[in-house]
Write a protein that holds these residues in place. Structure first.
Motif, PDB file in Angstrom:
ATOM      1  N   TYR A 116      44.950  31.628  39.960  1.00 48.19           N
ATOM      2  CA  TYR A 116      44.963  33.035  40.653  1.00 48.19           C
ATOM      3  C   TYR A 116      43.546  33.374  41.224  1.00 48.19           C
ATOM      4  O   TYR A 116      42.448  33.026  40.848  1.00 48.19           O
ATOM      5  N   LEU A 117      43.772  34.405  41.875  1.00 43.12           N
ATOM      6  CA  LEU A 117      42.513  35.123  42.573  1.00 43.12           C
ATOM      7  C   LEU A 117      42.409  36.421  41.717  1.00 43.12           C
ATOM      8  O   LEU A 117      42.941  37.099  41.094  1.00 43.12           O
ATOM      9  N   TYR A 118      40.903  36.475  41.457  1.00 42.07           N
ATOM     10  CA  TYR A 118      40.269  37.540  40.683  1.00 42.07           C
ATOM     11  C   TYR A 118      39.427  38.242  41.607  1.00 42.07           C
ATOM     12  O   TYR A 118      38.451  37.678  42.188  1.00 42.07           O
ATOM     13  N   MET A 119      39.488  39.544  42.023  1.00 43.79           N
ATOM     14  CA  MET A 119      38.442  40.204  42.953  1.00 43.79           C
ATOM     15  C   MET A 119      37.209  40.733  41.827  1.00 43.79           C
ATOM     16  O   MET A 119      37.173  41.082  40.960  1.00 43.79           O
ATOM     17  N   ALA A 120      36.257  40.117  42.254  1.00 46.87           N
ATOM     18  CA  ALA A 120      34.966  40.428  41.655  1.00 46.87           C
ATOM     19  C   ALA A 120      34.569  42.045  41.382  1.00 46.87           C
ATOM     20  O   ALA A 120      35.052  42.669  42.313  1.00 46.87           O
ATOM     21  N   THR A 121      33.981  42.275  40.268  1.00 43.28           N
ATOM     22  CA  THR A 121      33.424  43.493  40.019  1.00 43.28           C
ATOM     23  C   THR A 121      32.157  43.350  39.911  1.00 43.28           C
ATOM     24  O   THR A 121      31.433  42.484  40.138  1.00 43.28           O
ATOM     25  N   LEU A 136      34.913  39.990  47.265  1.00 44.18           N
ATOM     26  CA  LEU A 136      34.457  38.946  46.754  1.00 44.18           C
ATOM     27  C   LEU A 136      35.674  38.367  45.707  1.00 44.18           C
ATOM     28  O   LEU A 136      36.010  39.255  44.825  1.00 44.18           O
ATOM     29  N   TYR A 137      36.208  37.298  46.260  1.00 44.53           N
ATOM     30  CA  TYR A 137      37.317  36.885  45.297  1.00 44.53           C
ATOM     31  C   TYR A 137      36.882  35.438  44.507  1.00 44.53           C
ATOM     32  O   TYR A 137      36.224  34.622  45.172  1.00 44.53           O
ATOM     33  N   LEU A 192      36.517  29.294  36.043  1.00 40.46           N
ATOM     34  CA  LEU A 192      36.238  29.240  37.646  1.00 40.46           C
ATOM     35  C   LEU A 192      36.272  27.902  38.346  1.00 40.46           C
ATOM     36  O   LEU A 192      36.026  26.907  37.918  1.00 40.46           O
ATOM     37  N   ILE A 193      37.183  28.093  39.451  1.00 44.31           N
ATOM     38  CA  ILE A 193      37.381  26.912  40.317  1.00 44.31           C
ATOM     39  C   ILE A 193      36.757  27.119  41.613  1.00 44.31           C
ATOM     40  O   ILE A 193      36.057  26.008  42.008  1.00 44.31           O
ATOM     41  N   GLY A 194      36.525  28.271  42.187  1.00 42.64           N
ATOM     42  CA  GLY A 194      35.913  28.358  43.475  1.00 42.64           C
ATOM     43  C   GLY A 194      35.796  29.987  43.865  1.00 42.64           C
ATOM     44  O   GLY A 194      36.251  30.792  43.119  1.00 42.64           O
ATOM     45  N   TYR A 195      35.567  30.194  44.898  1.00 44.85           N
ATOM     46  CA  TYR A 195      35.284  31.715  45.437  1.00 44.85           C
ATOM     47  C   TYR A 195      35.246  31.655  46.934  1.00 44.85           C
ATOM     48  O   TYR A 195      35.239  30.898  47.580  1.00 44.85           O
TER      49      TYR A 195
END
Length: 169
Positions: free
Chosen positions: A4-9, A61-62, A72-75
């Motif tokens: 899944y995608l997660y937007m950075a904080t 930033l995802y 973590l897989i990637g960004y």
């Protein structure tokens, strides 16, 4: 391949993921830098990036993470170019996850996000020698344009031609 995608904080936990991916050997090769970043300098850069994101400065930033382990897989860092265009201005898959289809999945998820954000065009610049990234974007419908520019890759001690790839959303 559950991810899944997660937007950075602006949390320090998200910085640790950023530091990990920016220090990955493969990410360094294509970054233009010769070595892994210094932690303090990268933290300062990350804080500025988070400030820009929080203040709606046109950057997103995802992180892509595994659903079951949250690993973590990637960004990807997406940057608004104009009101209709967003650009992938940096992306990578950690070395241990490469070659397993995660790059394709990352861009599949990013295309969905770009559409949700209301953009009509998605672009990115890729070295003519970065065959993995080319395969990932082309798999997701991006096409190489005639626009190109030269870029120095310090870790590889060479200059490469980078082509703009685009997808009309």
């Amino acid at each position: 391949m559950d991810a899944y995608l997660y937007m950075a904080t602006d949390s320090i936990e998200d910085f640790e993921d950023y530091y990990k991916i920016k220090s990955d050997p493969t990410a360094i090769l294509w970054s233009g830098f010769a070595n892994a970043p210094q932690r303090e300098k990268l933290l300062s850069h990350y804080k500025s990036l988070m400030n820009n994101i929080v203040n709606n400065g046109g950057q997103y930033l995802y992180y892509m993470k595994q659903k079951d382990t949250n690993a973590l897989i990637g960004y990807d860092l997406m940057t608004q170019i104009d009101k209709d265009t967003i650009e992938s201005s940096g992306h990578s898959i950690l070395k241990e996850f490469q070659g397993r289809g995660y790059g394709n999945l990352l861009f599949e998820l990013l295309v969905v996000e770009a559409r949700k954000l209301g953009y009509k065009r998605f672009t990115g610049w890729i070295s003519e020698n970065n065959f993995g990234s080319i395969k990932n974007v082309e798999h997701n419908g991006f096409v190489r344009t005639k626009k190109s520019r030269m870029g120095k890759l310090e870790a590889l001690n060479r200059e490469d031609r980078f082509y703009m790839y685009e997808l009309i959303l």
